[in-house]
Every structure is written in C-alpha cells, then in structure tokens.
Design an enzyme around this catalytic site. Sequence first.
Site, mmCIF file in Angstrom:
data_model
loop_
_atom_site.group_PDB
_atom_site.id
_atom_site.type_symbol
_atom_site.label_atom_id
_atom_site.label_comp_id
_atom_site.label_asym_id
_atom_site.label_seq_id
_atom_site.Cartn_x
_atom_site.Cartn_y
_atom_site.Cartn_z
ATOM 1 N N ASP A 1 1.072 -0.977 0.054
ATOM 2 C CA ASP A 1 0.073 -0.124 -0.005
ATOM 3 C C ASP A 1 1.048 1.436 -0.085
ATOM 4 O O ASP A 1 2.137 1.191 0.318
ATOM 5 C CB ASP A 1 -0.977 -0.195 1.136
ATOM 6 C CG ASP A 1 -2.284 0.993 1.096
ATOM 7 O OD1 ASP A 1 -3.284 0.219 0.805
ATOM 8 O OD2 ASP A 1 -2.066 1.996 0.976
ATOM 9 N N ASN B 1 -5.205 -4.558 -6.856
ATOM 10 C CA ASN B 1 -6.527 -4.112 -6.286
ATOM 11 C C ASN B 1 -6.403 -2.764 -6.221
ATOM 12 O O ASN B 1 -7.504 -1.946 -5.844
ATOM 13 C CB ASN B 1 -6.654 -4.741 -4.794
ATOM 14 C CG ASN B 1 -7.659 -4.020 -4.170
ATOM 15 O OD1 ASN B 1 -8.856 -4.323 -4.263
ATOM 16 N ND2 ASN B 1 -7.341 -3.334 -2.885
ATOM 17 N N ASP C 1 3.491 2.930 -4.487
ATOM 18 C CA ASP C 1 2.789 3.922 -4.870
ATOM 19 C C ASP C 1 2.622 3.533 -6.381
ATOM 20 O O ASP C 1 3.557 3.398 -7.186
ATOM 21 C CB ASP C 1 3.067 5.331 -4.866
ATOM 22 C CG ASP C 1 2.403 6.296 -5.669
ATOM 23 O OD1 ASP C 1 1.538 5.911 -6.177
ATOM 24 O OD2 ASP C 1 2.762 7.527 -5.402
ATOM 25 N N VAL C 2 1.682 2.880 -6.902
ATOM 26 C CA VAL C 2 1.274 2.247 -8.063
ATOM 27 C C VAL C 2 1.601 3.248 -9.076
ATOM 28 O O VAL C 2 1.738 2.921 -10.310
ATOM 29 C CB VAL C 2 0.125 1.220 -8.262
ATOM 30 C CG1 VAL C 2 0.216 0.238 -7.295
ATOM 31 C CG2 VAL C 2 -1.153 2.032 -8.089
ATOM 32 N N LYS D 1 -11.929 1.214 -15.135
ATOM 33 C CA LYS D 1 -12.254 -0.022 -15.067
ATOM 34 C C LYS D 1 -12.570 -0.736 -16.376
ATOM 35 O O LYS D 1 -12.391 -2.057 -16.427
ATOM 36 C CB LYS D 1 -13.495 -0.087 -13.868
ATOM 37 C CG LYS D 1 -13.053 0.101 -12.594
ATOM 38 C CD LYS D 1 -12.230 -0.616 -11.862
ATOM 39 C CE LYS D 1 -11.622 -0.362 -10.323
ATOM 40 N NZ LYS D 1 -10.772 -1.315 -9.799
ATOM 41 N N TYR E 1 -13.938 6.939 -13.286
ATOM 42 C CA TYR E 1 -13.801 5.537 -12.691
ATOM 43 C C TYR E 1 -14.166 4.569 -13.631
ATOM 44 O O TYR E 1 -13.568 3.344 -13.815
ATOM 45 C CB TYR E 1 -14.505 5.794 -11.477
ATOM 46 C CG TYR E 1 -14.239 4.248 -10.475
ATOM 47 C CD1 TYR E 1 -13.031 3.895 -9.864
ATOM 48 C CD2 TYR E 1 -15.422 3.461 -10.337
ATOM 49 C CE1 TYR E 1 -13.058 2.804 -9.010
ATOM 50 C CE2 TYR E 1 -15.379 2.204 -9.470
ATOM 51 C CZ TYR E 1 -14.059 1.780 -8.897
ATOM 52 O OH TYR E 1 -14.050 0.631 -8.082
ATOM 53 N N ALA F 1 -18.959 -3.450 -2.467
ATOM 54 C CA ALA F 1 -18.640 -3.933 -1.284
ATOM 55 C C ALA F 1 -18.369 -2.821 -0.254
ATOM 56 O O ALA F 1 -17.614 -1.956 -0.463
ATOM 57 C CB ALA F 1 -17.406 -4.605 -1.588
#
Length: 266
Positions: A53, A108, A81-82, A178, A174, A207
């Site tokens: 993370d 994720n 950090d992606v 996706k 978003y 979720a």
Amino acid sequence: MTVTDLSVAPQPVSGHGLLAGRIAVITAAAGTGIGSATARRMLDEGADVVVSDWHERRLKQTEEELAAAYPQRRVASAVCDVTSSEQVDELIAAAAKALGRIDILVNNAGLGGETPVVDMTDEQWDRVLDITLNGTFRCTRAALKYFREAGHGGVIVNNASVLGWRAQHGQAHYAAAKAGVMALTRCSAVEAADLGVRINAVAPSIARHPFLDKVSSSELLDRLSAGEAFGRAAEPWEVAATIAMLASDYTSYMTGEVVSVSSQRA
C-alpha cells in the site's frame, strides 16, 4: 422448508487449502477494504502474503494484525505507490526476495470519485486513470517480467468493477478506468499464456466497508446497496473469496475472463 435470508450477510467460510504453498502479493491491501480481505482469504487458503500500500502507517498496522492472526503463515509488507514504475518494479523484486518467489499477484489498487464530466478537471480524470488503470498496467508488466524470468508460471487477478459495463452518474473517470482494466485483462491474458500465466478479473458491484463510508456519501451507498437483488452490499470477504478462487487451480482453464461479483438485477 427453511428459506435462506440473502439480505443478511453470512459469516466468512473456512479455508480449504486452495492456495497452500503459494506466495501472493496484494496491492492496496491496508485498511478495511477488498485488499485486506483478500490478504486474509489468501492466508485462510494456505498462502503466504506480501501486502502492499502507499499508506505506510496503515500498511504496517495491517501487516502486524495479519501476522498476529496467522502465526503459522509468513506475512511481509512493502510500501508502493502504483503511479511509480520504479516503486512497482521494486515491489515485485522485494516480494520475491522476502518470501522466495511469487505465484499470485492481485491488482487491487484503484481510486474513485464522484464528479460529473462537465465539472471534471484534467487532474481529477488523470489521477483516477493513473492509479486505477495505469497502476494495474505497471504491476501487471512487472509481474510478467518476473514470471518470464522465473519460468514457473503464475496467476494475476485484477479488481475491475461492474461500472466497466454500466453507467452511473459522476463516475465517468472511474468507469473508464475499470473498462480499461477489463480490456487490459483480456489482452494481457492472451500474451501471458505463453508464459504459463493466467490473468482474470473480478467486477464487484458494491462492497461496503468503513473506508468506503468515509470517502462516499452514505445516501449514495445506501441507494446502491438497496438496488442490489439481496438488498445489501457485498461484504469485502465475499469478493475476496472469488479472487482466491480465480487464483486457485479450480479455475485452471480460465484466462482473460471478467467475473461479476454482483447481485444486481439484469
């Protein structure tokens, strides 16, 4: 005849050793969401895990909680950090070094928001795309390089969303990200087959967990939850269980697929 009340979330099911002996890396795994639930499910299924993370304090706390809850398993962590290719490459290298190898990568990391297109800035659009889509690409690329060198194959599971198929007000950035994750999943899976690597994705509807409640309005989350066929949102562990299934040998003939984890009506 007793009728099961599907509006009440069941308790998490016990592990069945689906991932015994595997090493899993999970991004965005700190906190209370799908990432940390996936780490727990991987541990329940017999895997050792590296949680990652960008938030160092929450990550360390998550690592300590998992290590205490699963003393028989190995748990490591790596800050990443992606949005940085360098940090992503370092994550894969560090994970392989820490636990000896990598068998599973769960992408994720993602970022949402709620802004209509007419009011959306370039910065808002770019940040959501950079974390959610580009971050998944960077991690997938780094993992495939590792798997190519290692030669033992592996599995990648991406976290997409039903918004990759469907429309929702204020979610253009978003949803676009996706949908891109879904396309990346399909195309990279075709390429990865030659490396002995399977790549699939889950597409959850909603979720609900404490962090999501912090960053989204309760009214929106209540409305989306009520619109589900069961009248409730998924528990993070319910999504994580599907991720674990896709990472296991139970889905050995599946690649390039996007599995909807949803109780939405058609």
